[in-house]
Design a protein around this motif. Structure first.
Motif, short mmCIF file in Angstrom:
data_model
loop_
_atom_site.label_atom_id
_atom_site.label_comp_id
_atom_site.label_asym_id
_atom_site.label_seq_id
_atom_site.Cartn_x
_atom_site.Cartn_y
_atom_site.Cartn_z
N ASN A 114 -36.15 58.85 116.39
CA ASN A 114 -35.19 57.89 115.83
C ASN A 114 -34.84 58.17 114.38
OD1 ASN A 114 -35.08 56.35 118.24
ND2 ASN A 114 -37.01 55.33 117.67
N THR A 115 -35.41 59.22 113.81
CA THR A 115 -35.12 59.54 112.41
C THR A 115 -34.46 60.91 112.34
OG1 THR A 115 -37.27 60.57 112.05
CG2 THR A 115 -37.10 58.21 111.63
N PRO A 116 -33.60 61.12 111.34
CA PRO A 116 -32.90 62.40 111.21
C PRO A 116 -33.75 63.48 110.57
CG PRO A 116 -32.21 60.91 109.47
CD PRO A 116 -33.12 60.12 110.37
N ALA A 117 -34.91 63.12 110.04
CA ALA A 117 -35.75 64.11 109.36
C ALA A 117 -36.17 65.21 110.31
CB ALA A 117 -36.98 63.43 108.76
N SER A 118 -36.25 66.41 109.80
CA SER A 118 -36.62 67.55 110.63
C SER A 118 -37.64 68.39 109.91
CB SER A 118 -35.37 68.39 110.94
OG SER A 118 -34.89 69.02 109.75
N GLY A 119 -38.03 69.48 110.55
CA GLY A 119 -39.00 70.38 109.94
C GLY A 119 -38.35 71.45 109.09
N LYS A 120 -37.18 71.16 108.55
CA LYS A 120 -36.50 72.17 107.73
C LYS A 120 -37.27 72.41 106.44
CE LYS A 120 -33.47 68.87 105.34
NZ LYS A 120 -32.08 68.46 105.08
N ARG A 121 -37.12 73.62 105.90
CA ARG A 121 -37.80 73.98 104.67
C ARG A 121 -36.98 73.50 103.47
NH1 ARG A 121 -38.87 80.22 103.08
NH2 ARG A 121 -36.72 80.04 102.37
N VAL A 122 -37.67 72.97 102.47
CA VAL A 122 -37.02 72.58 101.22
C VAL A 122 -37.65 73.37 100.09
CG1 VAL A 122 -36.41 70.27 102.02
CG2 VAL A 122 -38.62 70.63 100.93
N GLU A 123 -36.88 73.58 99.03
CA GLU A 123 -37.32 74.43 97.93
C GLU A 123 -37.04 73.77 96.59
OE1 GLU A 123 -35.14 78.03 98.49
OE2 GLU A 123 -35.76 78.26 100.58
N PHE A 124 -37.91 74.03 95.64
CA PHE A 124 -37.73 73.55 94.27
C PHE A 124 -38.40 74.56 93.35
CE2 PHE A 124 -39.34 71.01 90.61
CZ PHE A 124 -38.10 70.67 90.07
N GLY A 125 -37.61 75.38 92.68
CA GLY A 125 -38.19 76.43 91.85
C GLY A 125 -38.98 77.41 92.70
N ILE A 126 -40.23 77.65 92.34
CA ILE A 126 -41.07 78.55 93.14
C ILE A 126 -41.74 77.81 94.30
CG2 ILE A 126 -41.53 80.01 91.15
CD1 ILE A 126 -44.38 78.84 91.08
N PHE A 127 -41.59 76.48 94.37
CA PHE A 127 -42.28 75.69 95.38
C PHE A 127 -41.46 75.61 96.66
CE2 PHE A 127 -43.55 73.95 91.22
CZ PHE A 127 -44.89 74.26 91.27
N VAL A 128 -42.17 75.66 97.79
CA VAL A 128 -41.54 75.49 99.10
C VAL A 128 -42.36 74.49 99.91
CG1 VAL A 128 -40.54 77.81 99.16
CG2 VAL A 128 -42.83 77.44 100.09
#
Length: 498
Positions: free
Chosen positions: A468-482
């Motif tokens: 029921n939620t749109p969240a997925s297992g996609k990767r997100v990035e911020f600087g050197i962090f994943v």
């Protein structure tokens, strides 16, 4: 609007500052000329893109120049990225006064400004982690099990034993935060929601302020930190929680040294008091805040990845449960039992490999000009790092690296290389904790906590994705962090049969 002499002065000062910043970069670029570049050598756009997300440039460079150095521009500096056993050995074996792991970490995390100069320049807490914390893990396991069990019960309980939706990262962060704080400061503070909230706020603020400081050249960090960091405010708030406890602990330590029989707590705060070089409430509190920062964020991100993949593939629950139930039945949830949970270990190790925490590891600041065996020269002031995510997704190293294979490492175990396949093992092909003498000293404690949490989850709960939620297992990035999408939601329910 400026006009006349004022405008001319403004232009002159601006040009002068630009020259001060550009000249060292120009000189560095000349020495780095033989090392290929990813992105434009003169483009600040490439550097800005890399500050937002480093992973794409690192993967591109690795695919083009695997086992050879390549360089990536960041604002005001360069990162030289190396891979392969030979070059990584050269980096890890270089002396600290030439390639500094401590200075590299301090620069990337702005430790001197987000935690304080003494924390950055006198890291005696590292020795306490390597000795006291790691050595006492067997006696800490019952404490960890107790805190994990209570926290999970409070979070995932449902009145009618129904499915309960939880944001995976938030839930895991809370479990790890309470558990690690139980190790750091003990009861009852580890369960104080205001204390836990402060630690999380400080961690997030430190990461964000450090990223903002990257917009400025290094020599300006002391000035801009005054406006960008909230360290002193957070430390002062933390002292209000810890100050009286520190004073009481110091008195106990004095009595014990005087030969009196006293009941002394056995936690990280006490180890700092007894083995550290600081005695002020503020300085000791800084160390505790630093431990909270470095121990929770990355540990939670990887465990969240494991939980999300477990929910997405509930067929893995049965073999994991069988292992946990059999081992616990024989040994209880002890350190010896945890060491026998090969599938749990493999599941977590594969989570580190598949998503990980950072696109770059083994970050070194070059304090003296460094020359690789192939003749490549890296001038003083630059950084050298290793490409963890790219290595972990190399099909020449891992079979089907784009597939989450939870028992990949369990299958590789044998009597001859049993230790080699553990998640805490080091090597040139598995790099989440770094490599060499400066590898993460807290990885043993992090592994124990993660294994106990995952073992309790698979033993006590059923999991499935929240459709029921749109969240997925996609990767997100911020600087050197994943990491995985921090809003990803999963469903928990008390195990139907135990």
């Amino acid at each position: 609007m400026l006009s006349g002499p004022s405008q001319a002065l403004y232009i002159l000062v601006t040009a002068g500052l630009a020259g001060i910043i550009a000249l060292p970069l120009f000189l560095q670029s000349r020495k780095l000329h033989a090392i290929p570049t990813i992105g434009s050598t003169n483009s600040w756009k490439s550097a800005m893109n890399n500050l937002r997300s480093m992973a794409g440039a690192v993967e591109e460079g690795y695919n083009k120049y695997k086992n050879a150095p390549f360089k990536i521009p960041i604002l005001h500096n360069w990162i030289v990225v190396v891979s392969g056993a030979k070059l990584l050995d050269e980096v890890r074996m270089a002396p600290e006064d030439q390639l500094s792991a401590i200075e590299g970490a301090n620069d990337f995390f702005k430790t001197a400004f987000t935690m304080g100069h003494r924390v950055a320049n006198e890291p005696y807490h590292l020795g306490i982690i390597k000795t006291q914390l790691t050595r006492k893990l067997p006696t800490l396991c019952p404490i960890v099990e107790d805190e994990v069990s209570i926290t999970l019960s409070e979070m995932f309980s449902s009145q009618h034993n129904e499915w309960k939706a939880v944001v995976a990262l938030q839930a895991i962060q809370e479990v790890i935060s309470r558990t690690m704080n139980r190790i750091f400061v003990g009861l009852p503070l580890c369960r104080n929601p205001d204390w836990l909230k402060l630690g999380n706020q400080h961690a997030i603020a430190s990461i964000i302020s450090g990223a903002k400081m990257d917009l400025f050249p290094r020599f300006m960090w002391p000035l801009v930190a005054i406006f960008l960091t909230s360290t002193e405010n957070h430390v002062q708030q933390a002292v209000e929680f810890l100050g009286s406890t520190i004073r009481e602990r110091q008195k106990l330590a004095d009595l014990a040294r005087g030969g009196e029989a006293v009941d002394i707590p056995d936690d990280f705060l006490q180890w700092l008091i007894e083995n550290g070089t600081e005695d002020s409430e503020k300085d000791i509190t800084r160390r505790i805040l630093f431990m909270v920062l470095v121990s929770i964020q990355g540990t939670a991100s990887t465990l969240m990845s494991a939980v999300y993949n477990l929910a997405a593939h509930p067929e893995y629950l049965v073999p994991l449960r069988e292992e946990v139930d059999a081992v616990v039945r024989q040994d209880g949830l002890t350190k010896a039992a945890i060491d026998k949970m090969y599938k749990i270990d493999s599941f977590l190790k594969e989570s580190y490999r598949f998503v990980g925490v950072s696109s770059l590891v083994m970050i070194r600041r070059v304090l003296k000009e460094f020359t690789f065996s192939d003749g490549g020269i890296v001038p003083k002031g630059c950084y050298i790092a290793a490409p963890s995510y790219a290595v972990h997704h190399d099909e020449e190293i891992y079979e089907k690296p784009g597939v989450f294979d939870p028992f990949r490492f369990a299958r590789l175990r044998s009597d001859d290389d049993d230790m080699k396949q553990q998640m805490v093992s080091l090597g040139s092909t598995f790099l989440p904790f770094g490599h060499g003498n400066h590898a993460c000293p807290g990885r043993f404690a992090a592994a124990v906590v993660q294994k106990i949490i995952l073992a309790q989850i698979v033993s006590l709960y059923d999991l499935k994705p929240d459709e029921n939620t749109p969240a997925s297992g996609k990767r997100v990035e911020f600087g050197i962090f994943v990491g995985l999408d921090p809003t990803a939601t999963v469903l928990f329910k008390k195990r139907s049969s135990t």
